[in-house]
Structures are given as structure tokens and as C-alpha cells.
Design an enzyme around this catalytic site. Structure first.
Site, short mmCIF file in Angstrom:
data_model
loop_
_atom_site.label_atom_id
_atom_site.label_comp_id
_atom_site.label_asym_id
_atom_site.label_seq_id
_atom_site.Cartn_x
_atom_site.Cartn_y
_atom_site.Cartn_z
N ARG A 51 0.82 -1.21 0.00
CA ARG A 51 0.00 0.00 0.00
C ARG A 51 0.86 1.27 0.00
O ARG A 51 0.49 2.27 -0.57
CB ARG A 51 -0.90 -0.02 1.23
CG ARG A 51 -2.32 0.29 0.86
CD ARG A 51 -3.25 -0.04 1.90
NE ARG A 51 -2.70 0.28 3.23
CZ ARG A 51 -3.43 0.31 4.32
NH1 ARG A 51 -4.69 0.06 4.26
NH2 ARG A 51 -2.89 0.57 5.48
N LYS A 149 0.39 -20.18 4.17
CA LYS A 149 -0.44 -20.48 5.31
C LYS A 149 -0.53 -19.26 6.22
O LYS A 149 0.34 -18.40 6.10
CB LYS A 149 0.13 -21.67 6.08
CG LYS A 149 1.50 -21.41 6.73
CD LYS A 149 1.88 -22.55 7.58
CE LYS A 149 1.72 -22.23 9.04
NZ LYS A 149 2.82 -21.46 9.62
N HIS A 179 6.33 -24.61 3.10
CA HIS A 179 7.76 -24.53 2.76
C HIS A 179 8.53 -25.77 3.21
O HIS A 179 9.61 -26.04 2.71
CB HIS A 179 8.38 -23.23 3.27
CG HIS A 179 8.69 -23.20 4.73
ND1 HIS A 179 7.74 -22.96 5.69
CD2 HIS A 179 9.85 -23.39 5.40
CE1 HIS A 179 8.30 -22.98 6.88
NE2 HIS A 179 9.59 -23.24 6.75
N LYS A 183 12.10 -28.38 1.50
CA LYS A 183 13.38 -28.68 2.17
C LYS A 183 14.03 -29.89 1.53
O LYS A 183 13.36 -30.84 1.17
CB LYS A 183 13.15 -28.91 3.67
CG LYS A 183 12.74 -27.63 4.41
CD LYS A 183 12.70 -27.83 5.90
CE LYS A 183 12.10 -26.62 6.60
NZ LYS A 183 13.05 -25.59 7.00
N GLU A 217 12.05 -26.09 17.93
CA GLU A 217 12.63 -24.77 17.68
C GLU A 217 13.16 -24.21 18.99
O GLU A 217 12.59 -24.47 20.06
CB GLU A 217 11.56 -23.83 17.14
CG GLU A 217 10.99 -24.25 15.80
CD GLU A 217 10.08 -23.18 15.24
OE1 GLU A 217 10.58 -22.32 14.52
OE2 GLU A 217 8.88 -23.20 15.56
N ASP A 236 -0.25 -23.94 13.85
CA ASP A 236 0.91 -23.33 13.20
C ASP A 236 1.83 -24.37 12.57
O ASP A 236 2.41 -24.13 11.52
CB ASP A 236 1.69 -22.52 14.26
CG ASP A 236 2.85 -21.73 13.66
OD1 ASP A 236 2.62 -21.05 12.65
OD2 ASP A 236 3.97 -21.80 14.20
N HIS A 241 2.89 -28.46 8.28
CA HIS A 241 4.22 -29.06 8.11
C HIS A 241 4.30 -30.51 8.61
O HIS A 241 4.77 -31.40 7.91
CB HIS A 241 5.29 -28.25 8.85
CG HIS A 241 5.27 -26.78 8.53
ND1 HIS A 241 5.02 -26.29 7.28
CD2 HIS A 241 5.50 -25.69 9.30
CE1 HIS A 241 5.07 -24.97 7.30
NE2 HIS A 241 5.36 -24.58 8.51
N LYS A 340 8.09 -24.45 20.60
CA LYS A 340 8.99 -23.30 20.64
C LYS A 340 9.78 -23.38 21.94
O LYS A 340 9.33 -23.99 22.92
CB LYS A 340 8.18 -22.00 20.64
CG LYS A 340 7.26 -21.88 19.44
CD LYS A 340 7.79 -20.89 18.44
CE LYS A 340 6.89 -20.73 17.24
NZ LYS A 340 7.61 -20.68 15.98
C1 BG6 Z 1 6.39 -21.43 10.06
C2 BG6 Z 1 5.75 -21.20 11.38
O1 BG6 Z 1 5.46 -21.98 9.16
O2 BG6 Z 1 7.48 -22.32 10.19
C3 BG6 Z 1 6.77 -20.66 12.38
O3 BG6 Z 1 4.69 -20.26 11.26
C4 BG6 Z 1 7.98 -21.55 12.43
O4 BG6 Z 1 6.19 -20.53 13.68
C5 BG6 Z 1 8.51 -21.84 11.04
O5 BG6 Z 1 8.97 -20.90 13.22
C6 BG6 Z 1 9.61 -22.89 11.08
O6 BG6 Z 1 10.21 -22.98 9.82
P1 BG6 Z 1 11.72 -23.46 9.66
O7 BG6 Z 1 11.92 -23.56 8.20
O8 BG6 Z 1 12.56 -22.42 10.33
O9 BG6 Z 1 11.81 -24.76 10.37
#
Ligand code: BG6
Length: 489
Positions: A51, A149, A179, A183, A217, A236, A241, A340
Site C-alpha cells: 500500500r 499459510k 515450505h 526442504k 525450535e 501453526d 508441516h 517453541k
Molecule cells: C512457520 C511457522 O510456518 O514455520 C513458524 O509459522 C515456524 O512458527 C517456522 O517458526 C519454522 O520454519 P523453519 O523452516 O525455520 O523450520
């Protein structure tokens, strides 16, 4: 050894949310890398859209800073200049008529190019952008749209979002990104399973004891409180994933790598997942939330403190015992855990085989440990096949558990590309194999929704865990109850 590079035809990539976090950290660096590797050729153009009012030069400066910050390798000045010259900026207000005609003028200048719109924006704007594109004549039959997502927060909202996109685009034009599918190790899972005769005959309940999928993570909220607190770990990470990883481990061999052949098989897995509901949710799931502790060598705040005083029941950790009710997998649990602020960043898939049926070695040989195949997604991508061997030396027969170790960084002298590099150009190639089809997303929600509902109705507590540990002790109990332990990554 290096990968063979096949250039793609020139294209126009239009990134809505062009000044946002995803464009800055992932998309612009990924496109730069693909250019350096010779895959992007002239007259390709990349348009940042948002924007804000901004000139092309401002946008190029923004992109240059992004490359400096997020690309680890030294930048090549000539390549950077060439890359920046491909960038343009258009200010569009998705909720009004402002700016669309400018974009149309630019794209129509060479309408033969492949065209892709990347919606790196919140889902609340998907509908406005899709209808804006349509209303302003910006969609050709060859146009593709990429969405990130979250695709919904439950089945109903996912359905509505898919309907909105479906009113404007055909399914073969819609690229729903997960994503994790980009990988390297995830794609390697398919290579391991289907390019080797060795594993497939053993890939079933007769020979596999259980499977573990961990995505741990060490980071916390990372300034995403607004989104994350409404989502939680199940939405999430698991709905997308983790279930995608589970599907790739569990699916039947597709007849080819054709997008629908692969996605049909993944869909069957999702539809075979045993439901988790009120009656079994406490036995099959654990949810947790981190309290203050230590991470990455320093003290860190707890989740509620990060929220700045907010009250919240949102889970930052989830462990699930999933079961697949089909001929191949009956009786083989798939243990999933993600969170996390865990002890370290590690993602891996562990396939644990059954022990040998009888040992011919006496007690002096030591403990016999069942074979394991460990696929490490991150960090240090690689595959380890754990086997028993004889301890070297002239002594008696003593057995040892050792890995046949394939570290990709050591085995191949190539930079490990980010997942987005592969996916972003698959859109241009029109290859949907690594993207989620509508029915997959909805089948995943169909399994996840009852868990969310059961957590509410049973008031299953969110267990606290100290930041920097492996999650609540109930997660250890979940697997140990079955006489198994989490693999130490
Ligand atoms: C995202 C989540 O889809 O994937 C995040 O929303 C997460 O919360 C991330 O941290 C992890 O991705 P990667 O590639 O760092 O493992």
C-alpha cells in the site's frame, strides 16, 4: 558434484506484501540465488506491491538491504546490480481501485511472459486481491497464484478461503505453499523410499515399530504474538508441516512424480488418520506452554511474559500419538512433537524398525538395538542409517550400534538452498507436486478440528515447561507409556 541448472522461461513475479517480512527474509534472497545460479533470465521482472508509496529506487534499496542482511555468502556486485534492475514497485490498495491499472500497464507490456502473483500477506486480504486481479483484467489463463499459510484456522474457514480463491482461479493455478515440502531432506525422503529397492519391502507394520517426527525450535514468539497467540502450535505447525511430513513417510508409492499422483496418495493418508476426540484426547495428545528458562545460552522470558501480561491458554508445544488406520500402518504409532523454546533447533524423522526376532549372540555381546533410519531436516541435513556391527578388534564378539552417516554438507560440495528457492520457481514451471491441493488442506483440518474442540471441552490442561527443555514431562510419558523413548536429536 553440483546440481544441473535448467533456466526457466522469463516471467513476471508480482509479490503482494513486497515490503513485508517474508519478502525481505525469504523471497528476495531466494530469487537472487536463483539468478546467480543462472536460472532466471532476461527479461524477467519482479514487482513488489504494497500500500505504501515508494519509488522503484526505494524498493531497490530495500531489496539490497535485504540481500545484505539475509544472504550468508558474499554478494557479487555485478549480480546484485543485475538483480536490482529487474525489480519494480507498484503501490496498490487492495481494498480500493488504486494502483491496479499501473500494474496492468506494466504487465501488459509483454503479456507472453509467465505470470505469478505471490500473496505474502495475511489471508484476510486474499479475497480482495483475487477479485482485484480479476476486476482489472490481470489474469491470463496461464496466470498462477501463490498463497501462504495459514489457510484457515479450522475446516470452515479453510473451506471459505478455498472457495474465495476458487471463484477466480482454477485449482491448477493455485499454489498453496508449505515450505517444509521444499526442504532438501523432505524431497530426499521420496528419493530414499522410491529410488532404492532396499526400504520399500520393509516399509510397513511387519517391520517398522514406530515413527517419530520432531520439529523443535529454540526461538520463542519472535514478535509474532498477534498471529501466534490466536494460532498455537497445533495450527501453526501440525496442521500443515508435520502432517505433510507424516504423509510423505506413510503414503503408498505414487505411480509417478506427477503432482496429482503424489497428492492423491497423501490425501489417502490424511483420510486414514484415526480421529482424536474427547474420549481419547488426553491419552493421545499433550499440550504445553513455556515458562521462563534459558535458551541459546541466555535467560529467556516465559510465553506469558512475552505476551506482556496477557492471559493465554495457547499451546507452544504439542505432542501427539497419531495412528493410521490402513493395511500398511495398523498398529504403528506416529509420534509427533513440535514446540517453541525447546532445548535446541532440530527437525528430524526417525523410523524405528522392529528388533531382530532372535539373537544368536550371548549376553557378552551387549545389548542389541533395533535399526533406525534418521532423516535430519535441520540443522546439518543428512541421513543416518543406524545398524549393529561387530566392535572392531580381536576380542570376543561384541556388538555396537553405529550410523552409516550421510551428511549432505560433507558429501556434496554445494550450498544448501533454502526451501523457497525450489518452490518459487516450481510455480513458474507449473509443477504442483510440492504444493498442497485443496482437498489435502481440508482433510488435514478435518483431523485437527476435533482435537481443538476436545481440548476445549475436556479442558485438558496446558502443561508448563521450562524454556530450554524438551517440553512438558507428560510428553515423555506419552511415549514411555508404550515402552519407547524420544530419539535424542
Ligand atoms: C512457520 C511457522 O510456518 O514455520 C513458524 O509459522 C515456524 O512458527 C517456522 O517458526 C519454522 O520454519 P523453519 O523452516 O525455520 O523450520
Amino acid at each position: 558434484m553440483s546440481a544441473q541448472i535448467i533456466p526457466v522461461d522469463p516471467f513476471d513475479y508480482v509479490v503482494f506484501g513486497g515490503t513485508g517480512d517474508l519478502a525481505e527474509r525469504k523471497l528476495l534472497p531466494a530469487l537472487y540465488h536463483r539468478q546467480v545460479d543462472g536460472q532466471i533470465v532476461d527479461p524477467t521482472c519482479i514487482y513488489g506491491v504494497s500500500r505504501a508509496e515508494m519509488s522503484d529506487d526505494d524498493y531497490r534499496n530495500f531489496a539490497h538491504e535485504a540481500l545484505k542482511q539475509y544472504i550468508k555468502e558474499p554478494l557479487d556486485d555485478g549480480e546484485v546490480a543485475r538483480f536490482l534492475s529487474k525489480l519494480h514497485y507498484v503501490s496498490i490498495d487492495a481494498k480500493s481501485d488504486r494502483g491496479w491499472d499501473v500494474l496492468k500497464g506494466l504487465l501488459d507490456a509483454d503479456s507472453r511472459k509467465q505470470r505469478a502473483y505471490y500473496l505474502a500477506v495475511g489471508p484476510s486480504l486474499f479475497g480482495d486481491i483475487a477479485t482485484g486481479l480479476q476486476a482489472h483484467g490481470l489474469i491470463t489463463p496461464e496466470t498462477r497464484i501463490v498463497v501462504e499459510k495459514p489457510i484457515g484456522r479450522d475446516l470452515d474457514s479453510a473451506h471459505a478461503l478455498n472457495d474465495t480463491l476458487g471463484e477466480v482461479f482454477a485449482e491448477n493455478q493455485i499454489f498453496r505453499i508449505d515450505h517444509y515440502l521444499g526442504k532438501e531432506t523432505v524431497q530426499n525422503l521420496m528419493a530414499l523410499r522410491f529410488a532404492n529397492a532396499l526400504y520399500e519391502p520393509l516399509w510397513n507394520s511387519a517391520h517398522i515399530d514406530h515413527v517419530q517426527i520432531t520439529v523443535a525450535e529454540s526461538v520463542g514468539l519472535e514478535n509474532r504474538a498477534d498471529y501466534y497467540d490466536k494460532a498455537g502450535a497445533l495450527r501453526d505447525m501440525v496442521q500443515n508441516h508435520m502432517l505433510q511430513l507424516l504423509c510423505l513417510v506413510a503414503m503408498e508409492p505414487p505411480s509417478s512424480m506427477d503432482a496429482d499422483a503424489v497428492r492423491d496418495e497423501k490425501l489417502k493418508v490424511l483420510r486414514s488418520l484415526e480421529p482424536i476426540r474427547e474420549g481419547n484426547v488426553e491419552r493421545m495428545t499433550v499440550r504445553g506452554q513455556y515458562s521462563s528458562g534459558a535458551s541459546n545460552g541466555g535467560p529467556v522470558k516465559g510465553y506469558l511474559e512475552e505476551l506482556e501480561g496477557g492471559e493465554s491458554n495457547t499451546e507452544t508445544f504439542v505432542a501427539i500419538k497419531a495412528e493410521i488406520a490402513n493395511w500398511r500402518w495398523a498398529g504403528v504409532p506416529f509420534y509427533l512433537r513440535t514446540g517453541k523454546r525447546l532445548a535446541k533447533r532440530v527437525s528430524e524423522i526417525v523410523v524405528s524398525f522392529k528388533p531382530v526376532p532372535h539373537s544368536i549372540f550371548g549376553p557378552a555381546a551387549g545389548r542389541m538395538i533395533a535399526n533406525q533410519l534418521v532423516m535430519r531436516l535441520q540443522p546439518d541435513e543428512g541421513v543416518k542409517q543406524w545398524i549393529m556391527i561387530k566392535d572392531p578388534g580381536p576380542g570376543g564378539m561384541r556388538l555396537r550400534h553405529v550410523p552409516l552417516d550421510m551428511s549432505f554438507a560433507e558429501a556434496f560440495d554445494v550450498r544448501n538452498p533454502d526451501a523457497y528457492e525450489r518452490l518459487i520457481l516450481d510455480v513458474i514451471r507449473g509443477n504442483q507436486t510440492l504444493f498442497m491441493r485443496r482437498d489435502e488442506v481440508e482433510a488435514a483440518w478435518t483431523w485437527v478440528d476435533p482435537i481443538l474442540k476436545a481440548w476445549e471441552t475436556t479442558e485438558q490442561p496446558v502443561q508448563q515447561y521450562t524454556a530450554g527443555t524438551w517440553g512438558p514431562s507428560a510428553s515423555i510419558a506419552l511415549i514411555e507409556r508404550d515402552g519407547r523413548t524420544w530419539h535424542e536429536g
